[in-house]
Design an enzyme around this catalytic site. Structure first.
Site, PDB file in Angstrom:
ATOM      1  N   LYS A 130      29.850  61.402  12.056  1.00  0.00           N
ATOM      2  CA  LYS A 130      29.558  60.035  12.502  1.00  0.00           C
ATOM      3  C   LYS A 130      28.510  60.133  13.596  1.00  0.00           C
ATOM      4  O   LYS A 130      28.791  60.591  14.702  1.00  0.00           O
ATOM      5  CB  LYS A 130      30.831  59.376  13.036  1.00  0.00           C
ATOM      6  CG  LYS A 130      30.692  57.953  13.528  1.00  0.00           C
ATOM      7  CD  LYS A 130      32.068  57.461  14.002  1.00  0.00           C
ATOM      8  CE  LYS A 130      32.050  55.989  14.388  1.00  0.00           C
ATOM      9  NZ  LYS A 130      31.358  55.754  15.679  1.00  0.00           N
TER      10      LYS A 130
ATOM     11  N   TYR B  63      32.954  63.221  15.394  1.00  0.00           N
ATOM     12  CA  TYR B  63      32.597  61.967  16.065  1.00  0.00           C
ATOM     13  C   TYR B  63      31.554  62.284  17.144  1.00  0.00           C
ATOM     14  O   TYR B  63      31.888  62.758  18.222  1.00  0.00           O
ATOM     15  CB  TYR B  63      33.853  61.359  16.679  1.00  0.00           C
ATOM     16  CG  TYR B  63      33.754  59.952  17.175  1.00  0.00           C
ATOM     17  CD1 TYR B  63      32.580  59.208  17.086  1.00  0.00           C
ATOM     18  CD2 TYR B  63      34.863  59.325  17.739  1.00  0.00           C
ATOM     19  CE1 TYR B  63      32.516  57.912  17.542  1.00  0.00           C
ATOM     20  CE2 TYR B  63      34.816  58.026  18.204  1.00  0.00           C
ATOM     21  CZ  TYR B  63      33.637  57.328  18.110  1.00  0.00           C
ATOM     22  OH  TYR B  63      33.577  56.041  18.572  1.00  0.00           O
TER      23      TYR B  63
END
Length: 297
Positions: free
Chosen positions: A159, A131
């Site tokens: 991501k 992330y």
């Protein structure tokens, strides 16, 4: 699991408890809509505000409500030991994957971030999505660091923050990252206003805040891009500009909270203090934005 549309739902709560019924209803609604995966306990899920026991319960509820739709669970925390415990809880709950941001109070170095992912992946039995969210973590990944982390076992996706709006620049951004990582690791678009640009530039998945409350237009946008209909994907994103403008002004969490209230999915309040919902004037703008895009919903 790391392709298509991944919808990130709210975790509705008050200062006493999580609204388990509302949360389960939101997750079931997303599964029924046909999203490819559900990302519980992301930033939209307010993971950083919850205790370990609350997060464990949310993970259990998400997996139960999602049915056959795979669920990714956020496991970010300040200490590596806590992350490893949260990873264990997520796996015990039946998560298909975990999502990890390098949370910190002290500014982390690249070696410290690498060490975090190295320690956590060593014990994982499910894939992990990296992330990359400098807006909340205040840590900026380099492509070289992404490349090192992507070589670790169980890394399945990254991501990334929003890509440039210009198509050539967006493609260059995605290609640069892809040149540093194995072909088995997917790249996910985030920053919803930039999602169409990211998908059109070659991202494999959209990790979407808006899809947590409005999955239908987000599915249409994602599928248009995946079918090489970039013009339609861009046009759909442009139609959603009234909502993107609200995201830019008020932050996506508060806006999707107001949308969920408007749709009757949650009660008010539903955010963890000190975070507060939108004031009445802003809520009126949310209602107006939804009216402008009602045909997409």
């Amino acid at each position: 699991m790391f392709t298509g549309l991944s919808a990130f739902p709210l975790t509705p709560m008050n200062e006493t408890e999580i609204d388990e019924s509302a949360f389960s209803g939101i997750v079931s609604r997303l599964a029924d809509a046909g999203v490819e995966s559900i990302g519980a306990l992301g930033s939209t899920g307010s993971y950083a505000y919850l205790t370990r026991e609350e997060r464990k319960r949310v993970a259990q509820l998400a997996v139960a409500a999602a049915g056959t739709t795979p669920v990714m669970i956020g496991i970010g925390s300040l200490r590596t030991a806590h992350v490893r415990s949260l990873a264990e809880d997520a796996q015990d709950a039946g998560a298909a994957a975990v999502l990890l941001a390098p949370m910190s109070y002290q500014q982390l170095t690249a070696e410290e971030v690498f060490g975090l992912y190295e320690a956590v992946t060593r014990e994982l039995s499910v894939p992990l999505c990296v992330y990359d969210n400098p807006g909340t973590t205040h840590f900026t990944f380099t492509d070289e660091l992404h490349g090192r982390i992507a070589e670790l076992p169980k890394i399945g996706s990254i991501k990334i923050p929003g890509v440039p709006v210009d198509p050539a620049e967006a493609a260059g951004r995605v290609q640069s990252l892809r040149s540093h990582i194995p072909s088995t690791v997917t790249i996910g678009a985030s920053g919803d206003p930039f999602a169409a640009a990211g998908l059109n530039a070659g991202c494999d998945v959209w990790y979407s805040v808006l899809a947590g409350v409005l999955p239908k237009p987000c599915l249409a946008l994602t599928r248009a891009s995946r079918n090489d209909d970039q013009n339609t994907a861009t046009a759909l994103s442009n139609r959603l500009e009234p909502i993107w403008e609200l995201f830019r002004t008020h932050g996506s969490l508060r806006v999707v909270s107001a949308i969920a209230e408007h749709l009757g999915l949650v009660e008010s309040p539903n955010l963890p203090l000190p975070v507060r919902g939108l004031a009445e004037a802003a809520r009126s703008k949310v209602a107006s934005a939804l009216e402008q895009v009602h045909d997409l919903l």
